[in-house]
Design a protein around this motif. Structure first.
Motif, PDB file in Angstrom:
ATOM      1  N   GLN A  66     -92.951  35.253 -36.299  1.00 38.24           N
ATOM      2  CA  GLN A  66     -92.895  36.406 -37.206  1.00 38.24           C
ATOM      3  C   GLN A  66     -92.740  35.959 -38.653  1.00 38.24           C
ATOM      4  O   GLN A  66     -93.376  36.526 -39.548  1.00 38.24           O
ATOM      5  CB  GLN A  66     -91.748  37.327 -36.804  1.00 38.24           C
ATOM      6  N   MET A  69     -96.151  34.678 -39.874  1.00 34.19           N
ATOM      7  CA  MET A  69     -97.198  35.682 -40.021  1.00 34.19           C
ATOM      8  C   MET A  69     -96.884  36.749 -41.061  1.00 34.19           C
ATOM      9  O   MET A  69     -97.779  37.451 -41.531  1.00 34.19           O
ATOM     10  CB  MET A  69     -97.455  36.367 -38.662  1.00 34.19           C
ATOM     11  N   LEU A  73     -99.417  39.477 -43.188  1.00 35.43           N
ATOM     12  CA  LEU A  73     -99.449  40.884 -42.779  1.00 35.43           C
ATOM     13  C   LEU A  73     -98.657  41.778 -43.720  1.00 35.43           C
ATOM     14  O   LEU A  73     -98.386  42.934 -43.416  1.00 35.43           O
ATOM     15  CB  LEU A  73     -98.904  41.012 -41.349  1.00 35.43           C
ATOM     16  N   SER A  76     -94.981  43.300 -42.586  1.00 36.05           N
ATOM     17  CA  SER A  76     -94.856  44.462 -41.709  1.00 36.05           C
ATOM     18  C   SER A  76     -94.418  44.096 -40.295  1.00 36.05           C
ATOM     19  O   SER A  76     -94.398  44.957 -39.433  1.00 36.05           O
ATOM     20  CB  SER A  76     -96.183  45.215 -41.652  1.00 36.05           C
ATOM     21  N   LEU A  77     -94.070  42.853 -40.039  1.00 35.62           N
ATOM     22  CA  LEU A  77     -93.621  42.504 -38.681  1.00 35.62           C
ATOM     23  C   LEU A  77     -92.199  42.875 -38.521  1.00 35.62           C
ATOM     24  O   LEU A  77     -91.237  42.707 -38.623  1.00 35.62           O
ATOM     25  CB  LEU A  77     -93.856  41.023 -38.393  1.00 35.62           C
TER      26      LEU A  77
END
Length: 77
Positions: A66, A69, A73, A76-77
């Motif tokens: 997480q 990433m 992203l 937004s994780l």
């Protein structure tokens, strides 16, 4: 001790016909046995290591993923 030429070299009439390139390729492909038990063992051991690591450190692995990433992203994780 005498070595006769007839034992060292075959005459032209005793030579077998040379196989074609396709026949030689098929012979080589059929002769390749491979090492299936070795590959199976490596695959099973790798799977076992992954399962063991996942059982011990699943939350840490998910957190690392997480965090890695999140910049891509937009957090937004």
């Amino acid at each position: 001790m005498t070595v006769h030429r007839s034992r060292l070299h075959r005459s032209a009439r005793h030579r077998a016909a040379r196989p074609s390139p396709a026949q030689r390729l098929l012979t080589r492909l059929n002769a390749d046995q491979g090492d299936v038990p070795g590959w199976v063992l490596i695959t099973l051991m790798t799977a076992g290591i992954v399962v063991a690591l996942w059982a011990v450190a699943s939350e840490q692995i998910v957190q690392i993923f997480q965090n890695a990433m999140a910049p891509f992203l937009g957090g937004s994780l």
